[in-house]
Write a protein that holds these residues in place. Structure first.
Motif, PDB file in Angstrom:
ATOM      1  N   GLY A   1      -1.680  -5.329  -5.348  1.00  0.00           N
ATOM      2  CA  GLY A   1      -0.822  -4.552  -4.460  1.00  0.00           C
ATOM      3  C   GLY A   1       0.406  -4.024  -5.185  1.00  0.00           C
TER       4      GLY A   1
ATOM      5  N   ILE B   1      -1.283  -1.344   4.047  1.00  0.00           N
ATOM      6  CA  ILE B   1      -1.537  -2.334   2.998  1.00  0.00           C
ATOM      7  C   ILE B   1      -1.319  -1.658   1.649  1.00  0.00           C
TER       8      ILE B   1
ATOM      9  N   ILE C   1      -4.150   2.459   3.331  1.00  0.00           N
ATOM     10  CA  ILE C   1      -3.663   2.203   1.971  1.00  0.00           C
ATOM     11  C   ILE C   1      -2.987   3.460   1.463  1.00  0.00           C
ATOM     12  N   PRO C   2      -1.717   3.447   1.101  1.00  0.00           N
ATOM     13  CA  PRO C   2      -0.888   2.266   0.870  1.00  0.00           C
ATOM     14  C   PRO C   2       0.114   1.956   1.984  1.00  0.00           C
TER      15      PRO C   2
END
Length: 200
Positions: A79, A117, A113-114
């Protein structure tokens, strides 16, 4: 009464970790070129993604990581790398690879994403809800996550007004500033992941 106290404490803790207010500049930088209706749609998709992610990890997070042979620390490193790349692009004023067009598939991809998450429901939030589930009533934990998800939607949706007041120049300045903050957050996320992985 005890349940309400637990809810308030968990909500406050999870709000601080997810930090949806801090995500607003990033959200604005990504959706500034979209019409208001689409911005609300992206905000809704982000909140749903946060809801699903946190509830999933709260209930079966331990088994998910074990099944894939991964860990929260590995998730933090991955991440962090993703956020670092996004932050560097924001610093240079180039959002081409993270900006979204009005196609439905792309909207869903970037909302998850992003934005959802790892920006909002990142390693810290995932670890927190997993710990909450082991210590508190799972029903209250789920209610807390739902409340956080609604809060995320309300905050991101209100970002539309901020966009209109700031103008294009203000958005560009804010985007670059947030890019610097985002890269530092990403580096710290990677450092924490490395520390946890190697027990440093």
């Amino acid at each position: 009464m005890e349940g309400l106290k637990s809810f308030i404490l968990m909500y406050a803790g999870l709000f601080a970790i997810t930090n949806p207010i801090g995500a607003v500049p990033v959200f604005m930088g990504v959706v500034s070129h979209l019409p208001i209706e689409k911005r609300h749609e992206v905000a809704r998709k982000v909140s749903i993604a946060v809801l699903v992610t946190l509830i999933t990890f709260a209930l079966i997070g331990q088994w998910i990581f074990k099944f894939f042979g991964s860990s929260v620390d590995a998730f933090a490193i991955a991440g962090g790398i993703l956020l670092f790349r996004m932050g560097m692009e924001m610093l240079s004023g180039k959002l081409s690879s993270v900006k979204i067009d009005e196609e439905e598939v792309t909207l869903e991809e970037v909302a998850v994403i992003p934005l959802a998450i790892p920006l909002i429901s990142g390693p810290g939030a995932i670890t927190t809800v997993m710990l909450y589930t082991t210590r508190e009533n799972p029903v209250i934990v789920i209610l807390t996550i739902i409340a956080i998800s609604v809060t995320v939607y309300l905050i991101l949706s209100s970002g539309n007004k901020i966009i209109e007041k700031m103008g294009r120049v203000g958005i560009k300045v804010t985007t670059r500033m947030m890019g610097l903050i985002l890269t530092s957050m990403a580096i710290q996320m990677i450092i924490n992941g490395i520390k946890g992985a190697f027990n440093l």
